[in-house]
Design a protein around this motif. Structure first.
Motif, mmCIF file in Angstrom:
data_model
loop_
_atom_site.group_PDB
_atom_site.id
_atom_site.type_symbol
_atom_site.label_atom_id
_atom_site.label_comp_id
_atom_site.label_asym_id
_atom_site.label_seq_id
_atom_site.Cartn_x
_atom_site.Cartn_y
_atom_site.Cartn_z
ATOM 1 N N ALA A 115 0.831 -1.204 0.000
ATOM 2 C CA ALA A 115 0.000 0.000 0.000
ATOM 3 C C ALA A 115 0.868 1.257 0.000
ATOM 4 O O ALA A 115 0.578 2.223 -0.712
ATOM 5 N N LEU A 158 -7.329 -1.174 -3.764
ATOM 6 C CA LEU A 158 -6.989 -1.356 -2.350
ATOM 7 C C LEU A 158 -7.982 -0.613 -1.458
ATOM 8 O O LEU A 158 -8.408 -1.136 -0.427
ATOM 9 N N GLU A 185 -9.210 -5.067 5.172
ATOM 10 C CA GLU A 185 -7.774 -5.005 5.465
ATOM 11 C C GLU A 185 -7.060 -4.084 4.468
ATOM 12 O O GLU A 185 -6.249 -3.236 4.863
ATOM 13 N N SER A 186 -7.363 -4.245 3.185
ATOM 14 C CA SER A 186 -6.665 -3.416 2.201
ATOM 15 C C SER A 186 -7.028 -1.950 2.402
ATOM 16 O O SER A 186 -6.179 -1.062 2.261
ATOM 17 N N ARG A 191 -5.028 -0.586 5.318
ATOM 18 C CA ARG A 191 -3.609 -0.413 4.996
ATOM 19 C C ARG A 191 -3.390 0.789 4.072
ATOM 20 O O ARG A 191 -2.451 1.569 4.277
ATOM 21 N N TRP A 250 -3.095 -10.407 1.043
ATOM 22 C CA TRP A 250 -4.132 -9.377 1.243
ATOM 23 C C TRP A 250 -4.313 -8.528 -0.018
ATOM 24 O O TRP A 250 -5.424 -8.045 -0.296
ATOM 25 N N VAL A 251 -3.226 -8.373 -0.787
ATOM 26 C CA VAL A 251 -3.301 -7.593 -2.027
ATOM 27 C C VAL A 251 -4.112 -8.354 -3.075
ATOM 28 O O VAL A 251 -5.015 -7.796 -3.713
ATOM 29 N N ALA A 310 -7.688 -8.306 -2.168
ATOM 30 C CA ALA A 310 -8.306 -6.994 -2.388
ATOM 31 C C ALA A 310 -8.720 -6.836 -3.845
ATOM 32 O O ALA A 310 -9.817 -6.348 -4.149
ATOM 33 N N ALA A 311 -7.836 -7.262 -4.762
ATOM 34 C CA ALA A 311 -8.142 -7.130 -6.182
ATOM 35 C C ALA A 311 -9.369 -7.952 -6.538
ATOM 36 O O ALA A 311 -10.250 -7.500 -7.291
ATOM 37 N N HIS A 339 -12.544 -6.290 -5.045
ATOM 38 C CA HIS A 339 -12.963 -5.140 -5.837
ATOM 39 C C HIS A 339 -13.651 -5.595 -7.121
ATOM 40 O O HIS A 339 -14.681 -5.029 -7.519
#
Lengths: 254, 323, 95
Positions: free
Chosen positions: A97, A150, A156-157, A160, B300-301, B304-305, B308
């Motif tokens: 991030a 993000l 969580e994202s 961050r 987590w990345v 997240a993608a 979304h």
């Protein structure tokens, strides 16, 4: 220090070159550390773009100052107090991030900034700007895409990336701040006025953060000083790593 | 299987064998024996893993490259490695397996990567040595693989070979600059050669007498030359290069054999080789720990993608419905 | 590797290198959505050369014919099929 006798144009070139080199140095450490292979490739591309911009600008600065320095002398032999990058690019990669937000703020600035520089009187600077503005537009598309994913992804994202914005916002002022260097260059007609850059930057930031469901900090404090060599404590760790090999073999060819 | 199915499978096998014999490529939707599929998956995946793990020892010197030109070239090289890994995973996935599953097998030690990357890059000269020796050795193999029987693998190798050509040249050029530089630089280059020589010639694998060379590998276009043949080829081409650099290869038994028309060289320490292959080399644990930790840190990345994307899909459905 | 973590879907990439040419299949990328798939394809397969056109298609959207009309020969027999060329019903879940 050479900068005390440098012309406004050389100082200006060093500021931009240093922005790009320090950022490239941060990005170069991220290869093989990204969340997916596609991202390793993407971050390498961005790193190479910034490195290329830095090198072209150092070469031009060295040429104009006429002291016989090379791009490597400028990158490797100046100490922290002589580096003129904005504080933002020194900030460390706490997590993905932070990497993305740092990049997003730089991109949101570089698109309008290089856009203005396309009208610079110096043909080399104008040429660098024309290539760099295209690269910056591509970078901005990528970083804003990630800010949105993000921010509007998982809890969580979101936490961050909001933390990254809260931390990094106070270092963006240093990118945008101008002083007598830019004023002199504008008065001389060497570089067009940069007055519209902040407006464009703010507009991009507000649009993207809104879509990302993120907010800006309310604390108005901005950590300035990079443009006159008053950096954060991070730079003093970044430079030795980068410069050590060059400095420990003076005069050697690599 | 029913009688019809057996007959059909026999016919498919015959057709498959005929295609191979005729040098025709096997493509993703073709029938193929399960052994072929599994062997190809393992072969291609381990090749991909090698590229990806290889980013670590070389990437180690990006922040400390001695000048801006070398830094740029090194970033480009490590980026290429990531790209090559990606092309290979992409080829492997056409065999009906997911990249995430391949990652899992690597992280769990069920699939391997080239053992050469289990050594540390201790000096800048190591970067040169890797380009010159390791990429040099890899290229010997890679050209052969552009002719392999599985279409997607062959095409990935063609793309990789095109991009690979500058890697070895750059490595050699680094060594050349060091070898003709200061005393310290010459010593740095010699030290790197001393440490990378034996691991590099071991890359070609165990001696022919001890390795399992099946006609199968030849028929499938995975191995068109033997380990010893490739190793000899590599030594023959590299010794003159070391001579040109004025560096000494750390093998007292190395000498030109006029009768054979090749270089004789000393015995490789196969105990050490197997030790490293089995997981006890200097960097095995670090390489995998780094890979696993990076993957976990990025979870987590990736999530997240996906989250979304799911939200966007839901919004689009709502918008559609609202029309 | 977290158990049950869903991966990014696979996209096939087609590149037209220049005007006047066809789009050619060059490989695949993993991405969560169309925008990042396009960006990844551009970074990986074109190294951002200008004037290039890229198509990305979810691998599951590709409908393929069997080479040599094998379906005609074998009717009900199911030779191995590449899983990403077929729609997996949502009820079955991630495969």
């Amino acid at each position: 220090m050479a900068t005390t006798t440098a012309t406004p144009l050389v100082t200006f070139l060093l500021r931009i070159a240093d922005d790009n080199l320090v950022l490239a140095q941060r990005l170069g450490a991220l290869l093989a550390r990204m969340p997916e292979l596609e991202e390793d490739i993407a971050v390498a591309n961005v790193c190479l773009d910034h490195l290329g911009q830095a090198r072209s600008l150092y070469a031009r600065a060295a040429e104009l100052e006429g002291l016989g320095r090379t791009e490597d002398d400028l990158a490797m032999l100046r100490d922290e107090r002589a580096f003129l990058n904005a504080t933002l690019v020194e900030m460390p990669d706490v997590d993905f991030a932070h990497t993305i937000v740092r990049q997003f703020f730089v991109d949101a600035y570089q698109v309008p900034f290089y856009g203005v520089l396309c009208g610079a009187a110096d043909p080399v600077l104008a040429g660098v700007a024309e290539k760099a503005v295209k690269e910056a537009r591509y970078h901005l598309r990528r970083s804003s895409t990630w800010v949105v994913r993000l921010g509007d992804g998982t809890e969580e994202s979101h936490a961050r990336v909001q933390a990254a914005v809260d931390l990094l916002w106070r270092y963006t002022g240093d990118l945008l701040a101008t002083d007598e260097v830019e004023a002199t260059l504008a008065a001389e007609g060497a570089v067009p006025a940069l007055d519209d850059v902040r407006g464009a930057f703010d507009a991009t930031v507000h649009t993207v953060l809104a879509e990302a469901t993120l907010t800006l900090p309310t604390d108005p404090y901005q950590r300035l000083g990079g443009r006159v060599g008053v950096h954060t404590e991070h730079l003093g760790h970044l430079l030795p790593e980068m410069q050590r090999l060059y400095r420990s073999h003076p005069g050697a060819r690599w | 299987m029913t009688v019809t199915e057996q007959a059909t499978e026999a016919a498919m096998q015959e057709r498959f064998d005929a295609m191979l014999a005729a040098g025709r490529k096997i493509e993703p939707r073709d029938w193929m024996p399960d052994a072929y599929r599994q062997t190809m998956i393992r072969q291609i995946a381990q090749h991909a893993h090698s590229e990806v793990i290889g980013q670590q020892p070389e990437g180690n010197w990006i922040t400390r490259a001695p000048n801006l030109a070398r830094k740029s070239v090194l970033v480009a090289k490590v980026q290429d490695e990531a790209g090559h890994g990606l092309y290979l995973y992409s080829a492997c996935e056409t065999l009906g397996i997911d990249r995430d599953e391949l990652n899992r097998r690597l992280h769990e030690g069920r699939q391997k990567y080239s053992s050469i990357f289990n050594y540390p890059t201790l000096t800048w000269a190591d970067v040169g040595a890797i380009g010159w020796l390791v990429d040099g050795a890899a290229i010997t193999n890679q050209v052969m693989l552009t002719r392999t029987s599985y279409g997607p693998y062959a095409r990935a190798m063609i793309r990789i070979c095109k991009e690979e050509s500058f890697h070895q040249r750059q490595g050699f050029e680094i060594m050349q600059t060091l070898a003709s530089g200061t005393e310290e630089q010459r010593a740095m280059a010699q030290d790197a050669l001393d440490r990378w020589w034996w691991p590099s010639i071991s890359m070609f694998g165990p001696p022919d007498a001890e390795s399992v060379h099946t006609e199968q590998s030849v028929a499938w276009g995975i191995k068109l030359e033997t380990n010893d043949q490739l190793r000899q080829k590599f030594v023959d081409q590299t010794v003159p290069q070391a001579d040109y650099l004025g560096l000494r290869i750390p093998d007292p038994e190395l000498r030109w054999n006029e009768e054979r028309g090749h270089y004789d060289f000393g015995a490789i320490d196969w105990d050490d080789f197997w030790k490293v292959v089995r997981g006890d080399g200097p960097c095995n644990r670090e390489r995998l720990e780094h890979k696993r930790a990076t993957w976990e840190a990025g979870a987590w990345v990736r999530e997240a993608a996906l989250a979304h994307a799911a939200k966007q899909a839901a919004r689009n459905t709502t918008t559609e419905a609202g029309r | 590797m977290s158990a049950g973590e869903q991966g990014w879907p696979l996209w096939e990439v087609f590149v037209r290198a220049d005007r006047g040419l066809n789009h050619v299949h060059v490989g695949s990328v993993h991405a969560a959505d169309t925008e990042t798939a396009l960006q990844a394809a551009r970074d990986v397969y074109t190294r951002r050369a200008e004037g290039v056109s890229i198509w990305v298609v979810r691998s599951t959207e590709i409908v393929a014919s069997d080479p040599d009309g094998r379906d005609d020969w074998f009717g009900d027999l199911k030779p191995y099929r590449h899983p990403t060329f077929y729609e997996i019903p949502d009820a079955v879940g991630h495969m």
